[in-house]
Design a protein around this motif. Structure first.
Motif, mmCIF file in Angstrom:
data_model
loop_
_atom_site.group_PDB
_atom_site.id
_atom_site.type_symbol
_atom_site.label_atom_id
_atom_site.label_comp_id
_atom_site.label_asym_id
_atom_site.label_seq_id
_atom_site.Cartn_x
_atom_site.Cartn_y
_atom_site.Cartn_z
ATOM 1 N N ALA A 255 -8.112 -52.297 95.102
ATOM 2 C CA ALA A 255 -7.175 -53.462 94.183
ATOM 3 C C ALA A 255 -7.092 -53.269 92.853
ATOM 4 O O ALA A 255 -5.757 -53.116 92.305
ATOM 5 C CB ALA A 255 -7.542 -54.781 94.762
ATOM 6 N N ARG A 256 -8.223 -53.236 92.520
ATOM 7 C CA ARG A 256 -8.360 -53.009 90.864
ATOM 8 C C ARG A 256 -7.527 -51.886 90.387
ATOM 9 O O ARG A 256 -6.876 -51.897 89.404
ATOM 10 C CB ARG A 256 -9.604 -52.989 90.454
ATOM 11 N N ALA A 257 -7.840 -50.552 91.035
ATOM 12 C CA ALA A 257 -7.178 -49.429 90.749
ATOM 13 C C ALA A 257 -5.745 -49.207 90.785
ATOM 14 O O ALA A 257 -4.852 -48.952 89.850
ATOM 15 C CB ALA A 257 -7.647 -48.328 91.432
ATOM 16 N N LYS A 349 -0.017 -44.340 96.696
ATOM 17 C CA LYS A 349 -0.992 -43.663 97.791
ATOM 18 C C LYS A 349 -2.091 -43.000 97.329
ATOM 19 O O LYS A 349 -3.032 -42.983 97.923
ATOM 20 C CB LYS A 349 -0.061 -43.147 98.986
ATOM 21 N N GLN A 350 -1.665 -42.195 96.604
ATOM 22 C CA GLN A 350 -2.988 -41.265 96.084
ATOM 23 C C GLN A 350 -4.162 -41.859 95.344
ATOM 24 O O GLN A 350 -5.243 -41.712 95.775
ATOM 25 C CB GLN A 350 -2.446 -40.152 95.046
ATOM 26 N N VAL A 351 -3.599 -42.992 94.704
ATOM 27 C CA VAL A 351 -4.829 -43.988 94.008
ATOM 28 C C VAL A 351 -5.572 -44.504 94.851
ATOM 29 O O VAL A 351 -6.778 -44.517 94.821
ATOM 30 C CB VAL A 351 -4.022 -44.597 93.113
ATOM 31 N N SER A 352 -5.010 -44.918 95.753
ATOM 32 C CA SER A 352 -5.531 -45.811 96.946
ATOM 33 C C SER A 352 -6.633 -44.556 97.620
ATOM 34 O O SER A 352 -7.846 -45.030 97.878
ATOM 35 C CB SER A 352 -4.738 -46.453 97.825
ATOM 36 N N GLN A 353 -6.312 -43.542 97.916
ATOM 37 C CA GLN A 353 -6.951 -42.489 98.966
ATOM 38 C C GLN A 353 -8.186 -42.131 97.923
ATOM 39 O O GLN A 353 -9.133 -41.771 98.497
ATOM 40 C CB GLN A 353 -6.080 -41.312 98.943
ATOM 41 N N ASP A 354 -7.773 -41.917 96.677
ATOM 42 C CA ASP A 354 -8.886 -41.459 95.840
ATOM 43 C C ASP A 354 -9.936 -42.194 95.720
ATOM 44 O O ASP A 354 -11.249 -41.890 95.691
ATOM 45 C CB ASP A 354 -8.396 -41.168 94.443
ATOM 46 N N LEU A 421 -25.081 -37.048 93.084
ATOM 47 C CA LEU A 421 -24.886 -38.413 93.084
ATOM 48 C C LEU A 421 -24.309 -39.057 91.689
ATOM 49 O O LEU A 421 -23.503 -39.732 91.771
ATOM 50 C CB LEU A 421 -26.373 -39.142 93.526
ATOM 51 N N TYR A 422 -24.878 -38.504 90.516
ATOM 52 C CA TYR A 422 -24.160 -38.961 89.433
ATOM 53 C C TYR A 422 -22.768 -38.694 89.469
ATOM 54 O O TYR A 422 -21.848 -39.545 88.684
ATOM 55 C CB TYR A 422 -25.108 -38.247 88.251
ATOM 56 N N VAL A 423 -22.393 -37.426 89.553
ATOM 57 C CA VAL A 423 -20.953 -36.916 89.437
ATOM 58 C C VAL A 423 -20.108 -37.771 90.451
ATOM 59 O O VAL A 423 -19.108 -38.214 90.164
ATOM 60 C CB VAL A 423 -20.734 -35.432 89.756
ATOM 61 N N ALA A 424 -20.646 -38.038 91.477
ATOM 62 C CA ALA A 424 -19.876 -39.111 92.379
ATOM 63 C C ALA A 424 -19.683 -40.359 91.976
ATOM 64 O O ALA A 424 -18.489 -41.039 92.019
ATOM 65 C CB ALA A 424 -20.547 -38.977 93.865
ATOM 66 N N ALA A 425 -20.712 -40.991 91.457
ATOM 67 C CA ALA A 425 -20.602 -42.298 90.708
ATOM 68 C C ALA A 425 -19.641 -42.180 89.517
ATOM 69 O O ALA A 425 -18.788 -43.290 89.597
ATOM 70 C CB ALA A 425 -21.982 -42.625 90.110
ATOM 71 N N TYR A 426 -19.534 -41.320 88.739
ATOM 72 C CA TYR A 426 -18.497 -41.350 87.625
ATOM 73 C C TYR A 426 -17.218 -40.798 88.170
ATOM 74 O O TYR A 426 -16.169 -41.360 87.538
ATOM 75 C CB TYR A 426 -19.098 -40.196 86.505
ATOM 76 N N ALA A 427 -17.024 -40.309 89.296
ATOM 77 C CA ALA A 427 -15.797 -40.179 89.824
ATOM 78 C C ALA A 427 -15.330 -41.217 90.505
ATOM 79 O O ALA A 427 -13.973 -41.498 90.268
ATOM 80 C CB ALA A 427 -15.865 -38.980 91.002
ATOM 81 N N VAL A 428 -16.263 -42.075 90.774
ATOM 82 C CA VAL A 428 -15.558 -43.612 91.139
ATOM 83 C C VAL A 428 -14.972 -44.337 90.263
ATOM 84 O O VAL A 428 -13.875 -44.830 90.019
ATOM 85 C CB VAL A 428 -16.827 -44.550 91.824
ATOM 86 N N LEU A 429 -15.600 -44.217 88.752
ATOM 87 C CA LEU A 429 -15.053 -44.942 87.876
ATOM 88 C C LEU A 429 -13.585 -44.257 87.549
ATOM 89 O O LEU A 429 -12.718 -44.833 87.004
ATOM 90 C CB LEU A 429 -16.013 -44.529 86.608
ATOM 91 N N GLN A 430 -13.583 -42.940 87.694
ATOM 92 C CA GLN A 430 -12.156 -42.070 87.359
ATOM 93 C C GLN A 430 -11.236 -42.605 88.261
ATOM 94 O O GLN A 430 -10.032 -42.988 87.990
ATOM 95 C CB GLN A 430 -12.305 -40.793 87.326
ATOM 96 N N ALA A 431 -11.754 -42.715 89.522
ATOM 97 C CA ALA A 431 -10.665 -43.235 90.413
ATOM 98 C C ALA A 431 -10.238 -44.594 90.357
ATOM 99 O O ALA A 431 -9.110 -44.904 90.746
ATOM 100 C CB ALA A 431 -11.449 -43.220 92.103
ATOM 101 N N THR A 432 -11.016 -45.401 89.762
ATOM 102 C CA THR A 432 -10.554 -46.874 89.556
ATOM 103 C C THR A 432 -9.990 -47.049 87.953
ATOM 104 O O THR A 432 -9.734 -48.083 87.640
ATOM 105 C CB THR A 432 -11.650 -47.781 89.773
ATOM 106 N N GLY A 433 -9.783 -45.987 87.385
ATOM 107 C CA GLY A 433 -9.262 -46.077 86.021
ATOM 108 C C GLY A 433 -10.146 -46.469 84.999
ATOM 109 O O GLY A 433 -9.677 -47.199 83.875
ATOM 110 N N ARG A 434 -11.439 -46.185 85.261
ATOM 111 C CA ARG A 434 -12.403 -46.891 84.251
ATOM 112 C C ARG A 434 -13.187 -45.758 83.456
ATOM 113 O O ARG A 434 -14.099 -46.233 82.987
ATOM 114 C CB ARG A 434 -13.297 -48.187 84.739
ATOM 115 N N LEU A 435 -12.988 -44.611 83.439
ATOM 116 C CA LEU A 435 -13.625 -43.756 82.907
ATOM 117 C C LEU A 435 -12.962 -43.232 81.573
ATOM 118 O O LEU A 435 -12.744 -42.204 81.476
ATOM 119 C CB LEU A 435 -13.855 -42.368 83.955
#
Length: 480
Positions: A255-257, A349-354, A421-435
């Motif tokens: 929802a935030r993304a 849809k892509q943002v939600s999927q990401d 694991l670290y790359v995946a965590a920062y990928a979450v930030l990118q997917a939510t628009g906070r990186l």
């Protein structure tokens, strides 16, 4: 004598303390020089040519606003010409004779023309609004690109850390296998093992050398990627910090993304541009009213003749028939609007999927790391047990080598899982628009996308104070 010995021991103790203090200072200095993940992100932010390229594209979009604003202002132009006429003229008289005369004259003309748009159905004003929406969309695209650059820097940093650990692990494995081979050869000489055991140890050692060469090659490639992304060769790298704080619930993150992701915001702005372009295309059907004026001076330098003239008026123009071009323009603008709306749906849809994919990957990497820890614990116990049993003759050399390989594979898996694991965590930030540099609180002078826009939005001329300030900014950009 005893006093001399006591003094000597005291001197030796002081030297030892001084040496230890010096060692601590050296180690502290090395620790201070170690690059952190934040340093790598700052380097990528400062040296990225991709960011510079798209910042320039944003400034070009800012100038489109200035150009659109200028169309609402008076337009002044001048013209000047200097003409030299020459030739001969023959004429007949009433008596039938002819005369020949030369034609020579020099004429100069200077003119000024002015026009001001009074009414065009709002087409030009709509053009200004469309240019502003384009600027807003381009800003969001720049933020999205910034996220990609920073995520690539995270990956480059962790790849170097992991590659160095791989090399160290392979080197330790090579040393251990060298000892295993030496032990197998010693046992073969006393008849405890066969030549086959020695050959198996030799094969494992050769495989370890190959694995070390591969790990060293991977490290060189990781260093090249780091240099390309961050802008410098990696020195001593600090272990990664704690994982960034993330939304615990994937639906909250989704929802935030959807509310704030730059890709989605950019798509929304471009839909607004398409809507405005439809109105502009329709406004082109309206008449245009302009105020016009001119001043002119013409003088013949061969005599005293001259002309002074001026005019002021109102011009009205509008389309009557253009072969359907205007209607086609309206339909084309509508089609572009529909295309942008479809793109907005797909981006949403892509943002939600990401977001969902990023959280799934993060959970998988956490589970993989936990499994790797368990695998290492079990493999180490098994290796130590097999090696002890081999000394008692209950196990073969091959059993020891297999157990050691399993332990090596488990440790390699853990290194990869930690980096992933670290790359995946920062990928979450990118997917939510906070990186972004702002969200990560990087210690760097952040690029202000509105600074240049504020200078040019009113279309300043070079002679104005704002225009002179703009020229200084442009010179600074060219130096950078």
């Amino acid at each position: 004598m005893a006093q001399a010995k006591k003094s000597k021991r005291l001197t030796s103790l002081c030297r030892g303390i001084a040496w230890s203090a010096g060692l601590l200072v050296v180690l502290a200095g090395q620790q201070m020089k170690a690059e952190t993940l934040a340093d790598a992100l700052v380097g990528a932010y400062k040296t990225s040519g991709l960011l510079e390229q798209n910042r320039a594209l944003l400034r070009a979009a800012d100038e489109d606003v200035a150009a659109a604003v200028a169309a609402l202002r008076p337009i002044l132009s001048y013209s000047a010409d200097l003409t030299r006429d020459f030739g001969d003229r023959r004429s007949l008289t009433t008596t039938g004779s002819s005369t020949l005369s030369e034609l020579e004259s020099t004429t100069g003309t200077i003119g000024l023309a002015a026009s001001l748009l009074l009414y065009d159905g709002g087409a030009t004003s709509l053009g200004v609004d469309a240019a502003k929406e384009t600027v807003l969309g381009t800003r969001q695209q720049l933020i999205s690109l910034e996220q990609s650059v920073l995520l690539r820097a995270v990956s480059a940093y962790l790849n170097v850390v992991a590659a160095r650990e791989f090399v160290s692990l392979r080197q330790n494995n090579l040393r251990l296998l060298t000892q295993e081979l030496r032990a197998a050869q010693d046992r073969f000489e006393v008849g405890e093992v066969t030549r086959t055991d020695v050959a198996q140890a030799e094969a494992s050692l050769a495989e370890a050398r190959s694995g070390l060469a591969t790990a060293q090659g991977d490290l060189l490639q990781a260093v090249e990627e780091y240099r390309n992304v961050v802008g410098n060769t990696p020195g001593q790298l600090s272990p990664p910090p704690s994982l960034p704080r993330l939304e615990s619930n994937v639906e909250n993150a989704r929802a935030r993304a959807i509310q704030s992701h730059p890709d989605l915001r950019a798509a929304q702005h471009f839909v607004a541009v398409a809507e405005l372009n439809i109105l502009r295309a329709k406004a082109a059907l309206n008449p245009t009213v302009s105020a016009v004026g001119s001043l002119g001076v013409s003088e013949d330098f061969g005599n005293s003749d001259y002309t002074r003239s001026g005019s002021v008026g109102i011009e009205l123009s509008g389309p009557i028939y253009r072969g359907g071009a205007l209607s086609s323009g309206i339909r084309s603008a509508m089609a572009s609007r529909d295309s942008q709306r479809g793109n907005l749906i797909e981006v949403r849809k892509q943002v939600s999927q990401d977001v969902g994919n990023a959280y799934a990957s993060l959970a998988a990497q956490r589970a993989s790391l936990q499994a790797s820890e368990e695998r290492i614990r079990a493999a180490r116990i098994a290796f130590e047990g097999v090696r002890e049993e081999a000394t008692l003759g209950a196990r073969t050399t091959l059993d020891v080598l297999d157990a050691e390989q399993e332990l090596l594979d488990a440790e390699t898996s853990r290194i990869s899982a930690q980096a992933n694991l670290y790359v995946a965590a920062y990928a979450v930030l990118q997917a939510t628009g906070r990186l972004t540099a702002r969200d990560l609180s990087l210690g760097v002078q952040q690029y202000d996308p509105s600074a240049y826009y504020d200078l040019v939005k009113d279309a300043p001329v070079p002679s104005s104070a704002q225009g002179q300030r703009l020229n200084r900014v442009l010179r600074a950009l060219q130096k950078d």
